[in-house]
Write an enzyme that holds these catalytic residues in place. Structure first.
Site, PDB file in Angstrom:
ATOM      1  N   ASN A   1     -23.112  66.499 -40.946  1.00  0.00           N
ATOM      2  CA  ASN A   1     -22.326  65.823 -41.460  1.00  0.00           C
ATOM      3  C   ASN A   1     -21.661  65.418 -42.238  1.00  0.00           C
ATOM      4  O   ASN A   1     -22.107  66.599 -42.976  1.00  0.00           O
ATOM      5  CB  ASN A   1     -23.110  63.859 -40.939  1.00  0.00           C
ATOM      6  CG  ASN A   1     -24.203  63.869 -41.979  1.00  0.00           C
ATOM      7  OD1 ASN A   1     -23.623  63.564 -43.621  1.00  0.00           O
ATOM      8  ND2 ASN A   1     -25.568  63.711 -41.592  1.00  0.00           N
TER       9      ASN A   1
ATOM     10  N   LYS B   1     -35.679  47.345 -39.549  1.00  0.00           N
ATOM     11  CA  LYS B   1     -36.492  48.697 -40.789  1.00  0.00           C
ATOM     12  C   LYS B   1     -38.087  47.953 -41.855  1.00  0.00           C
ATOM     13  O   LYS B   1     -38.182  48.459 -42.335  1.00  0.00           O
ATOM     14  CB  LYS B   1     -35.539  49.590 -42.335  1.00  0.00           C
ATOM     15  CG  LYS B   1     -34.386  50.248 -40.819  1.00  0.00           C
ATOM     16  CD  LYS B   1     -34.216  51.633 -41.554  1.00  0.00           C
ATOM     17  CE  LYS B   1     -32.979  52.237 -40.605  1.00  0.00           C
ATOM     18  NZ  LYS B   1     -33.070  53.993 -40.095  1.00  0.00           N
TER      19      LYS B   1
HETATM   20  O1  C5P Z   1     -30.626  54.014 -38.724  1.00  0.00           O
HETATM   21  P1  C5P Z   1     -29.528  54.267 -39.816  1.00  0.00           P
HETATM   22  O2  C5P Z   1     -29.386  55.589 -39.542  1.00  0.00           O
HETATM   23  O3  C5P Z   1     -28.214  53.415 -39.591  1.00  0.00           O
HETATM   24  O4  C5P Z   1     -30.108  54.058 -41.032  1.00  0.00           O
HETATM   25  C1  C5P Z   1     -29.528  54.198 -42.220  1.00  0.00           C
HETATM   26  C2  C5P Z   1     -30.411  54.258 -43.535  1.00  0.00           C
HETATM   27  O5  C5P Z   1     -31.869  54.922 -42.596  1.00  0.00           O
HETATM   28  C3  C5P Z   1     -30.329  55.370 -44.488  1.00  0.00           C
HETATM   29  O6  C5P Z   1     -30.745  54.693 -45.800  1.00  0.00           O
HETATM   30  C4  C5P Z   1     -30.173  56.648 -44.329  1.00  0.00           C
HETATM   31  O7  C5P Z   1     -30.825  56.947 -45.482  1.00  0.00           O
HETATM   32  C5  C5P Z   1     -31.803  55.647 -43.907  1.00  0.00           C
HETATM   33  N1  C5P Z   1     -32.914  56.868 -42.077  1.00  0.00           N
HETATM   34  C6  C5P Z   1     -33.786  57.604 -42.973  1.00  0.00           C
HETATM   35  N2  C5P Z   1     -34.240  58.490 -41.737  1.00  0.00           N
HETATM   36  C7  C5P Z   1     -33.972  59.044 -40.713  1.00  0.00           C
HETATM   37  C8  C5P Z   1     -32.223  57.836 -40.643  1.00  0.00           C
HETATM   38  C9  C5P Z   1     -31.877  56.954 -41.947  1.00  0.00           C
HETATM   39  O8  C5P Z   1     -34.400  57.314 -44.090  1.00  0.00           O
HETATM   40  N3  C5P Z   1     -33.744  59.655 -39.921  1.00  0.00           N
END
Ligand code: C5P
Length: 427
Positions: free
Chosen positions: A232, A368
């Site tokens: 990304n 979370k």
């Molecule tokens: O669920 P989402 O990806 O939108 O959440 C974003 C947050 O979760 C960010 O802080 C990102 O660094 C963390 N994240 C993570 N591991 C993942 C996906 C997101 O630590 N697999």
């Protein structure tokens, strides 16, 4: 792995003028690294400092006071017998007056001989004299050693380094690498932009002293075959700015990053990874030893279920290949779950949204189970030097207005430090 920092060059840095109002005495002792001191003087001035250059006789063999005067915008002092006024004071005591309004003395380069002199409190030239005569409580001494690797490694120099530190001198570097003499090793003076970053950090408040902070940054790269993958547009800039701000605030910082092209902030331990699984493997065992975990990485939610060992070729049938995807572990959620049991680290997440920022950030924070989430508009910020944030906790939210990413990172770190303090302070 360390990379040279690119911190002096962005317009955002110039606009911030991190050293505004600071008065720095820049001392040059003799060494070929004097040529870097010219650039350093310029960088300090650009960062808002007033710079008073003082040179030893040996330094004048390498660079002229004319150059240093032009770059600092002030007459250079070279002799203890110089009778010129300093700050309107005509008492003919340059060695006293030069440090009375200074916020720091920075000797760059500091030669082996000059360090030996400092150690013994010798004062037979203006620079060593003013170092000895400076008000020790209000005018700290920072030195950037520069010498051949054998000179640096010599037991005499190492003995001097240990004693100088014990006397309260702050050592910046040295770095290791190629030397002017053609040898390779430790003893190179830090680059001007690295010295600038060190000095800016030195003056920042230290609300995270003694704390450990773990940060994820950048995108992940999920391979499809040996030459292709899913990734990304995250540049890593926000995460790296937060790492710098945390280090400036006195924390011991570990930065786990996906593939990015950003210089590692000074004093930050960097771990490079590529995939979400590698990021999880680096973060999850470390997290219980940390006080704060800040997840800024744009981790891929999905990865190809199988990795093709060879490059996938076009087959003549014009049928596009299809990929089965499998979900990646949610690193932040895993750390947060552990933190609920252990009581630490304090977990901070990021939510990059394209719309309804506050609503989505609130939902994500609850999902979370983390105390704080930082919302930003993803597509608007990816790769840029500035951003705007909203901090959302269980009770309220706080907007951080548009600013460059380092300014925002410092505000965020100050906010986190206050939250840590209030959870640690008994009611
Ligand atoms: O669920 P989402 O990806 O939108 O959440 C974003 C947050 O979760 C960010 O802080 C990102 O660094 C963390 N994240 C993570 N591991 C993942 C996906 C997101 O630590 N697999």
């Amino acid at each position: 792995m360390t990379h040279p920092s690119d911190s002096t060059t962005t317009p955002a840095d110039a606009a911030r003028a991190d050293l505004h109002g600071r008065h720095v005495v820049l001392g040059l002792s003799g060494g070929i690294a004097c040529y870097k001191a010219a650039e350093l003087a310029r960088a300090l001035v650009k960062a808002g400092a007033t710079v008073q250059v003082v040179m030893t006789e040996a330094a004048e063999q390498f660079i002229t006071p004319v150059t240093m005067q032009a770059l600092s915008g002030r007459p250079v002092f070279t002799s203890a017998w110089d009778t010129r006024d300093v700050d309107g004071n005509a008492n003919n005591m340059a060695h006293i007056n030069l440090t009375r309004h200074a916020d720091a003395v920075l000797v760059a380069p500091a030669s082996a001989d000059f360090m030996a002199k400092l150690l013994h409190g010798r004062a037979d030239d203006l620079l060593s004299l003013l170092c000895l005569a400076r008000p020790i409580e209000t005018c700290p001494l920072l030195i950037a050693p520069a010498m051949n690797r054998e000179m640096w490694a010599h037991p005499a120099t190492q003995r001097n380094v240990a004693q100088l530190r014990a006397d309260g001198t702050h050592l910046l570097g040295p770095d290791s690498g190629e030397q002017a003499c053609g040898e390779v090793g430790e003893g190179r003076m830090l680059e001007p932009e690295q010295l600038l970053e060190e000095l800016i950090g030195f003056f920042r408040p230290k609300p995270l002293a003694g704390k450990r902070v773990l940060i994820t940054a950048g995108p992940t790269f999920e391979p499809i075959d040996p030459v292709r993958g899913i990734t990304n547009l995250s540049s890593g800039k926000m995460g790296f700015a937060i790492a710098r701000a945390a280090a400036e605030a006195g924390a011991e910082v570990t930065l786990v990053t996906g593939p990015v092209h950003v210089g590692t902030p000074r004093g930050v331990r960097r771990i490079d990874v590529r995939t979400a699984l590698q990021m999880a493997d680096a973060v999850i065992p470390l997290a219980p030893t940390q006080d704060v975990f800040i997840a800024t990485a744009a981790v891929a939610d999905w990865r190809p279920a199988t990795l093709a060992e060879q490059k996938i070729k076009k087959n003549g049938s014009k049928v596009a290949p299809t990929f089965e995807l499998t979900e990646n572990p949610d690193i932040l959620a895993a750390v947060a779950k552990q933190a609920l049991v252990e009581g630490h680290p304090f977990c901070v997440g990021f939510a990059a949204e394209s719309h309804d920022l506050l609503k989505h950030a609130r939902e994500k924070r609850e999902r979370k189970q983390i105390p704080l989430i930082v919302g930003n508009l993803g597509p608007a910020t990816f790769g840029r030097d500035d951003n705007a944030l909203v901090l959302v906790d269980a009770h309220s939210h706080r907007d951080l207005p548009p600013a460059d990413k380092l300014t925002l990172a410092r505000w965020l770190i100050t906010d986190i430090a206050q939250r840590l303090q209030s959870t640690e302070t008994p009611l």
